[in-house]
Design an enzyme around this catalytic site. Structure first.
Site, PDB file in Angstrom:
ATOM      1  N   ASP A 190     -10.644 -28.502  -3.707  1.00 48.19           N
ATOM      2  CA  ASP A 190     -10.977 -28.439  -5.133  1.00 48.19           C
ATOM      3  C   ASP A 190     -11.427 -27.040  -5.558  1.00 48.19           C
ATOM      4  OD1 ASP A 190     -13.300 -28.433  -3.744  1.00 48.19           O
ATOM      5  OD2 ASP A 190     -14.326 -29.942  -4.962  1.00 48.19           O
ATOM      6  N   HIS A 237       0.917  -1.100   3.479  1.00 53.28           N
ATOM      7  CA  HIS A 237       0.188  -2.175   2.799  1.00 53.28           C
ATOM      8  C   HIS A 237      -0.716  -2.919   3.776  1.00 53.28           C
ATOM      9  CE1 HIS A 237       2.916  -2.366  -1.011  1.00 53.28           C
ATOM     10  NE2 HIS A 237       2.105  -1.338  -0.990  1.00 53.28           N
ATOM     11  N   ASP A 295      -7.058   2.498  -0.532  1.00 51.94           N
ATOM     12  CA  ASP A 295      -6.252   2.331  -1.749  1.00 51.94           C
ATOM     13  C   ASP A 295      -6.823   1.112  -2.459  1.00 51.94           C
ATOM     14  OD1 ASP A 295      -4.359   1.785  -3.689  1.00 51.94           O
ATOM     15  OD2 ASP A 295      -2.635   2.110  -2.373  1.00 51.94           O
ATOM     16  N   ASP A 327      -5.804   2.269 -10.068  1.00 52.34           N
ATOM     17  CA  ASP A 327      -5.127   2.291  -8.764  1.00 52.34           C
ATOM     18  C   ASP A 327      -5.360   3.668  -8.146  1.00 52.34           C
ATOM     19  OD1 ASP A 327      -3.432   1.934  -6.634  1.00 52.34           O
ATOM     20  OD2 ASP A 327      -1.595   1.727  -7.822  1.00 52.34           O
ATOM     21  N   HIS A 372       8.078   5.981   0.593  1.00 51.23           N
ATOM     22  CA  HIS A 372       7.910   5.207  -0.640  1.00 51.23           C
ATOM     23  C   HIS A 372       8.057   6.102  -1.861  1.00 51.23           C
ATOM     24  CE1 HIS A 372       3.759   6.702  -1.200  1.00 51.23           C
ATOM     25  NE2 HIS A 372       3.538   6.427   0.074  1.00 51.23           N
ATOM     26  N   HIS A 411       4.381   4.519 -10.105  1.00 55.40           N
ATOM     27  CA  HIS A 411       4.854   3.364 -10.862  1.00 55.40           C
ATOM     28  C   HIS A 411       4.076   3.308 -12.169  1.00 55.40           C
ATOM     29  CE1 HIS A 411       1.115   1.458  -9.417  1.00 55.40           C
ATOM     30  NE2 HIS A 411       1.403   1.992  -8.237  1.00 55.40           N
ATOM     31  N   HIS A 425       1.506  -2.839 -10.913  1.00 54.11           N
ATOM     32  CA  HIS A 425       2.891  -2.351 -10.996  1.00 54.11           C
ATOM     33  C   HIS A 425       3.377  -2.841 -12.355  1.00 54.11           C
ATOM     34  CE1 HIS A 425       3.069  -2.261  -6.315  1.00 54.11           C
ATOM     35  NE2 HIS A 425       2.389  -1.267  -6.816  1.00 54.11           N
ATOM     36  N   GLU A 480       1.276   9.225  -6.308  1.00 60.08           N
ATOM     37  CA  GLU A 480       0.703   8.836  -5.025  1.00 60.08           C
ATOM     38  C   GLU A 480       1.552   9.228  -3.815  1.00 60.08           C
ATOM     39  OE1 GLU A 480       0.880   4.515  -4.328  1.00 60.08           O
ATOM     40  OE2 GLU A 480       1.429   4.290  -6.427  1.00 60.08           O
ATOM     41  N   TYR A 520       2.828   9.826   6.683  1.00 65.91           N
ATOM     42  CA  TYR A 520       2.377   8.786   7.618  1.00 65.91           C
ATOM     43  C   TYR A 520       3.004   9.044   8.984  1.00 65.91           C
ATOM     44  CZ  TYR A 520       1.722   6.985   2.935  1.00 65.91           C
ATOM     45  OH  TYR A 520       1.385   6.867   1.608  1.00 65.91           O
ATOM     46  N   ARG A 556      -2.682   9.475   2.009  1.00 67.31           N
ATOM     47  CA  ARG A 556      -2.100   9.296   0.676  1.00 67.31           C
ATOM     48  C   ARG A 556      -3.175   9.686  -0.326  1.00 67.31           C
ATOM     49  NH1 ARG A 556      -0.224   4.537   1.211  1.00 67.31           N
ATOM     50  NH2 ARG A 556      -1.672   3.080   0.214  1.00 67.31           N
ATOM     51  N   GLU A 591      -3.813   9.257  -4.479  1.00 62.09           N
ATOM     52  CA  GLU A 591      -3.241   8.574  -5.645  1.00 62.09           C
ATOM     53  C   GLU A 591      -4.179   8.676  -6.841  1.00 62.09           C
ATOM     54  OE1 GLU A 591      -2.673   4.316  -5.149  1.00 62.09           O
ATOM     55  OE2 GLU A 591      -1.303   4.266  -6.865  1.00 62.09           O
TER      56      GLU A 591
HETATM   57  N1  GLY Z   1      -1.871  -0.290  -4.247  1.00 68.18           N
HETATM   58  C1  GLY Z   1      -0.553  -0.469  -4.600  1.00 68.18           C
HETATM   59  C2  GLY Z   1       0.074   0.784  -4.988  1.00 68.18           C
HETATM   60  O1  GLY Z   1      -0.512   1.842  -4.842  1.00 68.18           O
HETATM   61  O2  GLY Z   1       1.128   0.797  -5.532  1.00 68.18           O
HETATM   62 MN    MN Z   2      -2.567   2.208  -4.817  1.00 65.60          MN
HETATM   63 MN    MN Z   3      -0.040   2.675  -6.802  1.00 64.03          MN
END
Ligand code: GLY
Ligand code: MN
Ligand code: MN
Length: 469
Positions: A66, A270, A287, A298, A379, A383, A390, A413, A417, A437, A439
């Site tokens: 529940d 991720h 992140d 973000d 990557h 975005h 996103h 970002e 790696y 990274r 960002e």
């Molecule tokens: N944390 C997801 C991205 O940076 O796109």
């Molecule tokens: Mn991010």
């Molecule tokens: Mn991002």
């Protein structure tokens, strides 16, 4: 009670967050009626008068037994009505002289309110002024059946509310009496998402204020985590402080699951296990961003546990930071949306060639198929960012890259790696298991890019001065 006890009770509680949050700017005002009405008018300006727009909210979903997941309404419904409670539905229809916006909401119910929390109710929601009509959600089906007899075009995102889908299906596929008698009733069903996405892509000043505030809170939460002492530190401690900071700062909690990866875990894009020890000297990659008033921030920062970058870490960090700055500088009105990505790729490839990690020419390194940059940078550079992390908005309308406009917000970002565990490539030993990274959240303006997350330090010297020993 002693005097000393009384004195200590009258002092506000001191927490690890007080210092970093003391200069948090005041929260922006809630969205104005004019703002929300302007969004509605922009959408209906493109609709024919025989259209019925239906905006369902998702039902609450069960986590276990529940217990429910924390409720999050539909971004489109929030955008167009500034309403985010469960058991709601928005609509818009033309009454012959003007567009009418309405909301079905949970009615006042004392027993439910005792258990679950206060509700504005049908009248309270009307008084907010964001819509013209309000109804109990219990009357929703009769209302929709009636509205459907008058419209020939229905705008509905399907698979959000199965009952609503079924009402529309019946109205469209079964010959209803009004349709036979008066020649009205729905014959066209269209998904409104793409039209709404076009609006959401360009942020208003009021939206930018919300997004700036979300980024201000997240920036301080990152700094609070940086300050933790390194002894006995686990990724989970960092996650606890970052996410605690989101709430302490007035945010609504994370906008997406936090990534906290130390050492080799920083090479997993991720990674969300967030439960390994942090060893002094390892770089940790965090992140994480809060949601505020429905809007996501973000932010990623990468910094050394214990506060000192090694020489190898410095070399990699310097390349990523240079790439990030070049990509931010490319966020210009009139530039294609992928200009920041191409800038970041160029700087990263040049840096890796200089370090001897890539032994191709720049042109070869950047080749989408055979270039070696992809080994270490796999990557995209960003975005759209908004009500969704996103965020919505087509990147290549008609197959061509979208051109950046004032008011668009995107992340920048880049990263590198070097997972030594990877069987597909051999990682240079000097850089083994370094993942970095950086960002930020960037607003495109006529005067150039504005970094909404600039309260979060990213220069190496600044990080070394802040990070706990
Ligand atoms: N944390 C997801 C991205 O940076 O796109
Ligand atoms: Mn991010
Ligand atoms: Mn991002």
């Amino acid at each position: 009670m002693s005097r000393a006890t009384l004195d200590s009770m009258s002092t506000p509680a001191q927490t690890m967050f007080d210092e970093v949050f003391q200069d948090l700017p005041p929260a922006p005002a809630p969205f104005s009626v004019a703002e929300v009405r302007a969004r509605q008018a922009r959408l209906t300006a493109g609709l024919s008068k025989d259209t019925l727009l239906l905006l369902p909210a998702p039902h609450e979903s069960t986590r276990s037994n529940d217990v429910h997941y924390r409720y999050r309404s539909s971004s489109d419904l929030m955008y167009l009505t500034d309403w985010s409670e469960p058991e709601s539905m928005g609509y818009a229809m033309h009454d012959g002289s003007t567009w009418v916006w309405g909301l079905c909401v949970q009615p006042k119910d004392t027993l439910k309110e005792i258990w679950e929390g206060r509700r504005l109710g049908v009248e309270g929601v009307l008084n907010r002024g964001m819509v013209d009509r309000t109804h109990s959600i219990h009357d929703r089906d009769d209302l929709v059946r009636d509205l459907l007899t008058k419209a020939s075009r229905v705008l509905l995102r399907q698979h959000v509310d199965a009952d609503l889908d079924e009402l529309v299906r019946v109205a469209m596929t079964e010959r209803s009496r009004p349709r036979q008698q008066f020649g009205t009733g729905p014959v066209v069903l269209e998904d409104p998402s793409a039209r709404i996405a076009e609006l959401r892509l360009r942020k208003s000043d009021e939206e930018v204020a919300m997004m700036r505030h979300a980024a201000e809170i997240s920036a301080r939460a990152h700094v609070a985590a940086m300050k933790l002492p390194s002894s006995g530190l686990n990724e989970r401690h960092l996650q606890a402080v970052v996410e605690g900071g989101f709430v302490y700062g007035g945010g609504d909690g994370w906008a997406y699951p936090s990534i906290v990866g130390a050492g080799v875990n920083a090479t997993i894009l991720h990674y969300t296990v967030n439960n390994e020890p942090c060893n002094k000297g390892d770089v940790v990659l965090i992140d994480a961003g809060t949601e505020y008033a429905g809007y996501a921030s973000d932010i990623t920062r990468s910094w050394p546990i214990g506060g000192r970058f090694s020489d190898a870490q410095r070399e990699v960090y310097a390349i990523v930071l240079e790439a990030q700055k070049a990509a931010i500088a490319a966020c210009q009105v009139g530039a294609p949306y992928n200009a920041p990505h191409e800038e970041a790729r160029r700087v990263l490839a040049e840096g890796l060639i200089e370090l001897g990690i890539i032994s191709q020419t720049l042109e070869e390194a950047l080749d989408p198929e055979h270039g070696h940059l992809r080994r270490w940078y796999m990557h995209n550079t960003g975005h759209w960012l908004g009500l969704d992390v996103h965020d919505v908005g087509v990147y290549r309308p008609n197959g061509e890259p979208r051109v950046l406009e004032s008011g668009m917000v995107l992340t920048v970002e880049p990263g590198l790696y070097f997972g030594a565990w990877r069987p597909d490539v051999s990682c240079p030993p000097r850089f083994a298991d370094i993942g970095i990274r950086i960002e930020d959240d960037v607003l495109v303006t006529d005067a150039g890019p504005v970094v909404l997350s600039d309260a979060c330090p990213k220069e190496m010297d600044d990080l070394e001065a802040i990070v706990g020993a």
